[in-house]
Motif scaffolding. Structure first.
Motif, PDB file in Angstrom:
ATOM      1  N   ARG A   2      53.105  51.016  25.447  1.00 25.88           N
ATOM      2  CA  ARG A   2      52.332  49.834  25.115  1.00 25.88           C
ATOM      3  C   ARG A   2      51.743  49.978  23.728  1.00 25.88           C
ATOM      4  O   ARG A   2      51.514  51.078  23.252  1.00 25.88           O
ATOM      5  CB  ARG A   2      51.219  49.575  26.138  1.00 25.88           C
ATOM      6  CG  ARG A   2      50.106  50.626  26.178  1.00 25.88           C
ATOM      7  CD  ARG A   2      49.145  50.314  27.320  1.00 25.88           C
ATOM      8  NE  ARG A   2      48.081  51.318  27.417  1.00 25.88           N
ATOM      9  CZ  ARG A   2      47.178  51.344  28.393  1.00 25.88           C
ATOM     10  NH1 ARG A   2      47.205  50.429  29.366  1.00 25.88           N
ATOM     11  NH2 ARG A   2      46.247  52.270  28.412  1.00 25.88           N
ATOM     12  N   ARG A  59      52.110  52.652  19.092  1.00 26.96           N
ATOM     13  CA  ARG A  59      52.715  52.488  20.406  1.00 26.96           C
ATOM     14  C   ARG A  59      52.571  53.796  21.182  1.00 26.96           C
ATOM     15  O   ARG A  59      52.949  54.861  20.714  1.00 26.96           O
ATOM     16  CB  ARG A  59      54.197  52.129  20.249  1.00 26.96           C
ATOM     17  CG  ARG A  59      54.875  51.723  21.528  1.00 26.96           C
ATOM     18  CD  ARG A  59      56.309  51.279  21.279  1.00 26.96           C
ATOM     19  NE  ARG A  59      56.389  50.085  20.449  1.00 26.96           N
ATOM     20  CZ  ARG A  59      57.518  49.417  20.247  1.00 26.96           C
ATOM     21  NH1 ARG A  59      58.651  49.826  20.818  1.00 26.96           N
ATOM     22  NH2 ARG A  59      57.520  48.344  19.462  1.00 26.96           N
ATOM     23  N   ASP A  62      43.441  47.630  28.632  1.00 23.80           N
ATOM     24  CA  ASP A  62      44.871  47.648  28.959  1.00 23.80           C
ATOM     25  C   ASP A  62      45.628  46.549  28.206  1.00 23.80           C
ATOM     26  O   ASP A  62      46.857  46.490  28.262  1.00 23.80           O
ATOM     27  CB  ASP A  62      45.089  47.459  30.458  1.00 23.80           C
ATOM     28  CG  ASP A  62      44.548  48.622  31.273  1.00 23.80           C
ATOM     29  OD1 ASP A  62      43.940  48.357  32.334  1.00 23.80           O
ATOM     30  OD2 ASP A  62      44.739  49.777  30.868  1.00 23.80           O
ATOM     31  N   GLY A  65      59.223  43.216  24.119  1.00 28.20           N
ATOM     32  CA  GLY A  65      57.873  43.401  24.602  1.00 28.20           C
ATOM     33  C   GLY A  65      57.429  42.261  25.495  1.00 28.20           C
ATOM     34  O   GLY A  65      57.918  41.136  25.389  1.00 28.20           O
ATOM     35  N   TRP A  91      57.582  52.888  30.334  1.00 31.59           N
ATOM     36  CA  TRP A  91      56.868  51.887  29.539  1.00 31.59           C
ATOM     37  C   TRP A  91      56.022  52.552  28.461  1.00 31.59           C
ATOM     38  O   TRP A  91      55.376  53.582  28.703  1.00 31.59           O
ATOM     39  CB  TRP A  91      55.941  51.061  30.433  1.00 31.59           C
ATOM     40  CG  TRP A  91      56.664  50.265  31.447  1.00 31.59           C
ATOM     41  CD1 TRP A  91      56.994  50.655  32.712  1.00 31.59           C
ATOM     42  CD2 TRP A  91      57.171  48.928  31.296  1.00 31.59           C
ATOM     43  NE1 TRP A  91      57.669  49.646  33.353  1.00 31.59           N
ATOM     44  CE2 TRP A  91      57.784  48.577  32.509  1.00 31.59           C
ATOM     45  CE3 TRP A  91      57.148  47.997  30.256  1.00 31.59           C
ATOM     46  CZ2 TRP A  91      58.388  47.340  32.713  1.00 31.59           C
ATOM     47  CZ3 TRP A  91      57.740  46.761  30.463  1.00 31.59           C
ATOM     48  CH2 TRP A  91      58.356  46.446  31.674  1.00 31.59           C
ATOM     49  N   GLN A 101      53.692  40.597  26.820  1.00 27.06           N
ATOM     50  CA  GLN A 101      52.256  40.641  26.546  1.00 27.06           C
ATOM     51  C   GLN A 101      51.454  40.717  27.839  1.00 27.06           C
ATOM     52  O   GLN A 101      51.673  39.920  28.765  1.00 27.06           O
ATOM     53  CB  GLN A 101      51.823  39.403  25.756  1.00 27.06           C
ATOM     54  CG  GLN A 101      50.335  39.310  25.470  1.00 27.06           C
ATOM     55  CD  GLN A 101      49.872  40.339  24.457  1.00 27.06           C
ATOM     56  OE1 GLN A 101      50.490  40.533  23.421  1.00 27.06           O
ATOM     57  NE2 GLN A 101      48.751  41.009  24.769  1.00 27.06           N
ATOM     58  N   ALA A 118      47.702  44.756  25.715  1.00 30.72           N
ATOM     59  CA  ALA A 118      48.690  45.280  24.777  1.00 30.72           C
ATOM     60  C   ALA A 118      50.013  44.568  25.017  1.00 30.72           C
ATOM     61  O   ALA A 118      50.184  43.860  26.023  1.00 30.72           O
ATOM     62  CB  ALA A 118      48.883  46.777  24.961  1.00 30.72           C
ATOM     63  N   TYR A 165      53.592  45.422  26.159  1.00 29.20           N
ATOM     64  CA  TYR A 165      54.223  46.496  26.924  1.00 29.20           C
ATOM     65  C   TYR A 165      55.729  46.467  26.673  1.00 29.20           C
ATOM     66  O   TYR A 165      56.370  45.416  26.786  1.00 29.20           O
ATOM     67  CB  TYR A 165      53.916  46.344  28.407  1.00 29.20           C
ATOM     68  CG  TYR A 165      52.509  46.764  28.754  1.00 29.20           C
ATOM     69  CD1 TYR A 165      51.410  46.029  28.321  1.00 29.20           C
ATOM     70  CD2 TYR A 165      52.266  47.915  29.506  1.00 29.20           C
ATOM     71  CE1 TYR A 165      50.113  46.422  28.609  1.00 29.20           C
ATOM     72  CE2 TYR A 165      50.973  48.317  29.812  1.00 29.20           C
ATOM     73  CZ  TYR A 165      49.905  47.566  29.357  1.00 29.20           C
ATOM     74  OH  TYR A 165      48.617  47.966  29.650  1.00 29.20           O
ATOM     75  N   TYR A 166      56.282  47.641  26.366  1.00 33.45           N
ATOM     76  CA  TYR A 166      57.703  47.769  26.045  1.00 33.45           C
ATOM     77  C   TYR A 166      58.372  48.691  27.060  1.00 33.45           C
ATOM     78  O   TYR A 166      57.951  49.848  27.245  1.00 33.45           O
ATOM     79  CB  TYR A 166      57.892  48.364  24.658  1.00 33.45           C
ATOM     80  CG  TYR A 166      57.388  47.491  23.532  1.00 33.45           C
ATOM     81  CD1 TYR A 166      56.086  47.617  23.053  1.00 33.45           C
ATOM     82  CD2 TYR A 166      58.219  46.533  22.944  1.00 33.45           C
ATOM     83  CE1 TYR A 166      55.623  46.823  22.018  1.00 33.45           C
ATOM     84  CE2 TYR A 166      57.766  45.731  21.922  1.00 33.45           C
ATOM     85  CZ  TYR A 166      56.464  45.880  21.458  1.00 33.45           C
ATOM     86  OH  TYR A 166      56.008  45.096  20.435  1.00 33.45           O
TER      87      TYR A 166
END
Length: 114
Positions: free
Chosen positions: A37, A44, A88, A107, A35, A109, A90, A92-93
């Motif tokens: 973010r 990122r 935290d 992504g 991951w 959220q 962000a 997240y990818y």
């Protein structure tokens, strides 16, 4: 390789969320998955990774709070996030590395309210 990410949401500080990422397609060439973010207005950044051999790595800011794991039977990778903090927050990818390239999921959220 396609990556399907899910599990984001809104949580109060101190709460928990679990993100999921399920690879499909030519997933047998993946040697590392994890991951990143991206917070608003920021670049990122890497959060956590797990290799094919099960080795894990975390950015210092999440060590002791986040746990990355895999369920091979379910073909899913998880990011368990505990003791969440407002910082935290962000998108997240999920990503996966093969020898040829890096693949990205959509992504999800994560918003942590104070």
């Amino acid at each position: 390789v396609q990556l399907q990410a899910s599990g984001g949401g809104l949580v109060q500080a101190g709460g928990s969320l679990r993100l999921s990422c399920a690879p499909s397609g030519n997933r047998f060439n993946i040697y590392m998955i994890g991951w990143h973010r991206q917070a608003p207005g920021k670049q990122r950044d890497l959060v956590a990774t797990i290799t094919r051999g099960g080795n894990t790595n975390y950015v210092d800011s999440v060590k002791g709070r986040f746990t990355i794991s895999r369920d091979n039977a379910a073909n899913t990778m998880y990011l368990q996030m505990n003791s969440l903090k407002p910082e935290d927050t962000a998108v997240y990818y999920c990503f996966a590395n093969t020898l040829q390239k890096t693949y990205w999921g959509q992504g999800t959220q994560v918003t942590v309210s104070s």
